[in-house]
Design an enzyme around this catalytic site. Sequence first.
Site, PDB file in Angstrom:
ATOM      1  N   TYR A   1       2.210   2.301   3.134  1.00  0.00           N
ATOM      2  CA  TYR A   1       3.084   1.286   3.728  1.00  0.00           C
ATOM      3  C   TYR A   1       2.449   0.508   4.884  1.00  0.00           C
ATOM      4  O   TYR A   1       2.408  -0.701   4.869  1.00  0.00           O
ATOM      5  CB  TYR A   1       4.425   1.878   4.180  1.00  0.00           C
ATOM      6  CG  TYR A   1       5.367   2.199   3.041  1.00  0.00           C
ATOM      7  CD1 TYR A   1       4.878   2.511   1.768  1.00  0.00           C
ATOM      8  CD2 TYR A   1       6.733   2.204   3.212  1.00  0.00           C
ATOM      9  CE1 TYR A   1       5.726   2.812   0.723  1.00  0.00           C
ATOM     10  CE2 TYR A   1       7.602   2.507   2.169  1.00  0.00           C
ATOM     11  CZ  TYR A   1       7.081   2.813   0.920  1.00  0.00           C
ATOM     12  OH  TYR A   1       7.933   3.110  -0.109  1.00  0.00           O
TER      13      TYR A   1
ATOM     14  N   ASN B   1       0.855  -1.177   0.000  1.00  0.00           N
ATOM     15  CA  ASN B   1       0.000   0.000   0.000  1.00  0.00           C
ATOM     16  C   ASN B   1       0.897   1.236   0.000  1.00  0.00           C
ATOM     17  O   ASN B   1       1.947   1.230   0.645  1.00  0.00           O
ATOM     18  CB  ASN B   1      -0.879  -0.028   1.265  1.00  0.00           C
ATOM     19  CG  ASN B   1      -1.921   1.047   1.255  1.00  0.00           C
ATOM     20  OD1 ASN B   1      -1.631   2.210   1.526  1.00  0.00           O
ATOM     21  ND2 ASN B   1      -3.139   0.667   0.946  1.00  0.00           N
ATOM     22  N   ALA B   2       0.451   2.295  -0.689  1.00  0.00           N
ATOM     23  CA  ALA B   2       1.242   3.524  -0.766  1.00  0.00           C
ATOM     24  C   ALA B   2       1.510   4.105   0.616  1.00  0.00           C
ATOM     25  O   ALA B   2       2.520   4.781   0.839  1.00  0.00           O
ATOM     26  CB  ALA B   2       0.540   4.559  -1.640  1.00  0.00           C
TER      27      ALA B   2
ATOM     28  N   GLU C   1       1.426 -14.712   3.870  1.00  0.00           N
ATOM     29  CA  GLU C   1       1.019 -15.727   4.846  1.00  0.00           C
ATOM     30  C   GLU C   1      -0.277 -15.317   5.545  1.00  0.00           C
ATOM     31  O   GLU C   1      -1.201 -16.116   5.720  1.00  0.00           O
ATOM     32  CB  GLU C   1       2.094 -15.918   5.928  1.00  0.00           C
ATOM     33  CG  GLU C   1       3.470 -16.250   5.417  1.00  0.00           C
ATOM     34  CD  GLU C   1       4.312 -15.006   5.166  1.00  0.00           C
ATOM     35  OE1 GLU C   1       3.885 -14.112   4.398  1.00  0.00           O
ATOM     36  OE2 GLU C   1       5.409 -14.939   5.747  1.00  0.00           O
TER      37      GLU C   1
HETATM   38 ZN    ZN Z   1       4.509 -11.283   7.564  1.00  0.00          ZN
END
Ligand code: ZN
Length: 143
Positions: A51, A48-49, A58
């Site tokens: 962060y 995502n922009a 996972e």
């Molecule tokens: Zn992770």
Amino acid sequence: MDERMIRRLIETAAAQRKYSYAPYSGYRVGAALLARNGTVFTGCNIENAAYGPSMCAERTAIFKAVSEGVHEFEAICVVGGLEESPSGYSVPCGVCRQVMTEFCEPAFPIIVAKDADHYELYTLQDLLPKSFGPDNLRRNTEE
Ligand code: ZN
């Protein structure tokens, strides 16, 4: 865990890398989570922009399973790296290890692979010893 299943999980995780959304790091990760009921849930990392809201492969796989009512897991496999064919092993981050602790036993197998012929096998206990988990919040009802 038999070799055929390990190979299947590695190939599935590697194939998931094509869905990775990693325009910032270029680090593409795929995961394959084997549920006790035999279903394999897949995941990829999603950046995502901003962060902070980014999500690991996972956890994507685990949350997909839990969101469908599946809480029991046999193993997870992670394949990731910057290159088309990973040159190293992409071991789950600390946050993912903590999420695994919520649903998985200490002996839960974690396979990290470069490809079907090159992998390392750990347990959750290996990667997150002395973890804080559901047992810490269980009230002692035997008194
Ligand atoms: Zn992770």
